[in-house]
Design an enzyme around this catalytic site. Structure first.
Site, PDB file in Angstrom:
ATOM      1  N   LYS A  22       0.833  -1.208   0.000  1.00 21.08           N
ATOM      2  CA  LYS A  22       0.000   0.000   0.000  1.00 21.08           C
ATOM      3  C   LYS A  22       0.873   1.265   0.000  1.00 21.08           C
ATOM      4  O   LYS A  22       0.636   2.191  -0.781  1.00 21.08           O
ATOM      5  CB  LYS A  22      -0.906  -0.043   1.248  1.00 21.08           C
ATOM      6  CG  LYS A  22      -1.828   1.127   1.409  1.00 21.08           C
ATOM      7  CD  LYS A  22      -2.973   0.781   2.347  1.00 21.08           C
ATOM      8  CE  LYS A  22      -2.658   0.951   3.816  1.00 21.08           C
ATOM      9  NZ  LYS A  22      -2.567   2.346   4.249  1.00 21.08           N
ATOM     10  N   ARG A  27       3.002   6.002  -3.282  1.00 25.52           N
ATOM     11  CA  ARG A  27       4.120   6.852  -3.703  1.00 25.52           C
ATOM     12  C   ARG A  27       4.343   6.771  -5.203  1.00 25.52           C
ATOM     13  O   ARG A  27       4.577   7.792  -5.868  1.00 25.52           O
ATOM     14  CB  ARG A  27       5.379   6.453  -2.925  1.00 25.52           C
ATOM     15  CG  ARG A  27       5.273   6.883  -1.453  1.00 25.52           C
ATOM     16  CD  ARG A  27       6.178   6.029  -0.573  1.00 25.52           C
ATOM     17  NE  ARG A  27       6.308   6.559   0.777  1.00 25.52           N
ATOM     18  CZ  ARG A  27       5.425   6.335   1.768  1.00 25.52           C
ATOM     19  NH1 ARG A  27       4.331   5.613   1.542  1.00 25.52           N
ATOM     20  NH2 ARG A  27       5.647   6.818   2.982  1.00 25.52           N
ATOM     21  N   GLY A  97      -5.181   8.299   5.160  1.00 21.76           N
ATOM     22  CA  GLY A  97      -4.316   9.325   5.756  1.00 21.76           C
ATOM     23  C   GLY A  97      -3.073   9.536   4.907  1.00 21.76           C
ATOM     24  O   GLY A  97      -2.597  10.669   4.760  1.00 21.76           O
ATOM     25  N   ARG A 125      -8.785  12.935  11.815  1.00 24.22           N
ATOM     26  CA  ARG A 125      -7.359  12.663  12.103  1.00 24.22           C
ATOM     27  C   ARG A 125      -6.507  13.934  12.056  1.00 24.22           C
ATOM     28  O   ARG A 125      -6.802  14.864  11.318  1.00 24.22           O
ATOM     29  CB  ARG A 125      -6.830  11.594  11.134  1.00 24.22           C
ATOM     30  CG  ARG A 125      -7.559  10.267  11.372  1.00 24.22           C
ATOM     31  CD  ARG A 125      -7.074   9.173  10.463  1.00 24.22           C
ATOM     32  NE  ARG A 125      -5.687   8.834  10.722  1.00 24.22           N
ATOM     33  CZ  ARG A 125      -4.991   7.991   9.973  1.00 24.22           C
ATOM     34  NH1 ARG A 125      -5.549   7.416   8.931  1.00 24.22           N
ATOM     35  NH2 ARG A 125      -3.738   7.728  10.273  1.00 24.22           N
ATOM     36  N   ASP A 324       1.747  -0.448  12.245  1.00 22.63           N
ATOM     37  CA  ASP A 324       0.550  -0.997  11.579  1.00 22.63           C
ATOM     38  C   ASP A 324       0.298  -2.458  11.954  1.00 22.63           C
ATOM     39  O   ASP A 324      -0.815  -2.956  11.796  1.00 22.63           O
ATOM     40  CB  ASP A 324       0.694  -0.893  10.053  1.00 22.63           C
ATOM     41  CG  ASP A 324       0.645   0.552   9.571  1.00 22.63           C
ATOM     42  OD1 ASP A 324       0.179   1.425  10.332  1.00 22.63           O
ATOM     43  OD2 ASP A 324       1.089   0.808   8.444  1.00 22.63           O
TER      44      ASP A 324
END
Ligand code: S3P
Length: 438
Positions: A22, A27, A97, A125, A324
């Site tokens: 992900k 990117r 995010g 957030r 994560d």
């Protein structure tokens, strides 16, 4: 909201190739959108989040095509050659995010008005962390709820324009904040420098170089000259190690397990997870490793070492490096012999959900005892869990973490809000089923 039923398993084994990482997918998509030429990306993440990024790239003037179906699909992105257009609508970052924070840095140097919006979770957030450095570079950014780490969140309004270099130290370990500054610095006047106290994932550094940017690292200090142009690339995104984490933890739960993960990303700034799996009692064999565009990709085989699951304390820089993966590690902690304590992980409270609170609530529903801290949780070992109704809180990693705990619980576990898994890993439940022996 959909509910997924998880039945206990006898064993966990098989071989899988995971969809693309992900973080890397975001990117590559962003830099492809800025670059000149057509980038071709294979094994792009199937998760909804990187597809939010692709949607934003299209709104900014890049052409995004999906060629083919399933694992053979290639994403082709024809970039804007350094000139994003004025979007007609707000840029919808969905639940992501990463999209919102990294994109802010990428678009802030462009002379347009951008509004970035997100779903209910993303709109709560903290965004001050990217506003501050980008404002120091000269960008005009307005957060909703006022500036300041407590208040500032989406929708974000950016009135873009020429930026100047800064010398920045990231106050919290965050690859997203680092990336926002690097992406802005790439297009600013002068050379931007950045130091981080804890070294976070370095996918942006590798991706920038792959797309032709110059970037220097001296110890903890990165510097990126401004006004650089990017060129398109052809790349294959490595399998997502954070998705793999769920299956790695499942493999730890069964003495006869045997799991092979093909072509998985093994970037050293992400691979502390593998050290944790080993410390907990996993046996990992790396079958081959190669490097593509600076990213390490390998095939690994995992099973459980004789002697069962040990415990450990996870704190300091390690907590930031495997942030994560902490929910699934906490979810399997009751099955260890010595328990697992997680500290220095306050960031978990401002992820897609308050992950400490949701881990605690769901462990409790399954009958576990634990101690909750502001910055973590301590879960004693040698506890049996029973099947229960799990609340995902619409958080993908919570839905998947407690599906793994359910494999070793007595009775059936219902995952409520299971559809959240598709944010990063739509294939999760079908792959979980194919690897679980019953
Ligand atoms: C990410 C960085 C981490 C991580 C997130 C992905 C990235 O967030 O939790 O899932 O791709 O750079 P922070 O930068 O907020 O630590």
């Amino acid at each position: 909201m959909s509910t997924q039923l998880i039945r206990p398993a006898r064993n966990f084994q098989g071989s899988v190739t995971l969809p693309g990482d992900k973080s890397i997918s975001h990117r590559y998509a962003m830099l492809a959108g800025l670059a000149e030429g057509t980038t071709r990306l294979s094994n792009f993440s199937t998760g909804a989040d990187p597809h939010s990024t692709l949607g934003c790239m299209a709104s900014l003037g890049a052409t995004v095509r999906k060629v083919g179906e399933g694992p053979a699909q290639v994403i082709e992105i024809t970039g804007t050659a350094g000139a994003f257009g004025q979007p007609e609508h707000p840029l919808d970052c969905g639940n992501s995010g990463s999209t919102m924070r990294m994109l802010s840095g990428l678009i802030a140097p462009h002379p347009h008005h951008f509004t970035l919006i997100g779903d209910h979770s993303l709109s709560a957030r903290p965004m001050e962390r990217i506003r501050k450095p980008l404002a120091a570079m000269g960008a005009e950014i307005h957060l909703t709820g006022g500036d300041g780490e407590k208040g500032g969140h989406a929708p974000i309004n950016i009135y873009g324009g020429p930026l100047h270099a800064i010398d920045f130290t990231t106050p919290i370990p965050s690859a997203q904040v680092k990336t926002a500054v690097l992406f802005a610095g790439l297009q600013a006047e002068g050379t931007t420098s950045l130091s981080e106290a804890v070294r976070t994932r370095d996918h942006s550094e590798h991706a920038l170089r792959a797309f032709g940017a110059r970037l220097h690292r001296e110890g903890d200090r990165l510097s990126i000259p401004g006004h650089q142009k990017l060129h398109a690339i052809d790349a294959t995104v490595p399998g997502d190690l954070s998705s793999a984490a769920f299956f790695l933890c499942a493999a730890l739960l069964f003495p006869e397990s045997n799991l092979i993960l093909d072509q998985v990303g093994m970037n050293p700034t992400r691979a502390s997870l593998l050290d944790v799996i080993t410390a907990l009692g996993g046996r990992i064999k790396v079958l081959n490793v190669e490097e593509k565009h600076g990213e390490m990709i390998g095939t690994i085989q995992v099973n459980r070492a004789p002697g069962g699951l040990k415990g450990m304390e996870i704190s300091g820089a390690l907590s930031a490096q495997i942030i994560d993966e902490l929910p699934v590690i906490a979810a399997i902690a009751p099955f260890t012999t010595e328990g697992i304590t997680i500290r220095d992980a306050k960031e978990l409270r401002v992820k897609e959900s308050d992950r400490i609170a949701l881990v605690a609530r769901n462990l409790k529903a399954m009958g576990a005892t634990f101690t909750e801290f502001e910055d973590g949780i301590s879960v004693p070992g040698n506890q049996q869990l029973h099947g229960a109704a799990i609340d995902s809180g619409t958080d993908h990693r919570i839905a998947m973490a407690f599906s793994i705990a359910g494999l070793r619980a007595t009775g059936e576990t219902e995952i409520h809000g299971a559809e959240a898994a598709a944010i990063s890993f739509p294939e999760f439940f079908s792959l979980l089923d194919s690897l679980s022996e019953r």
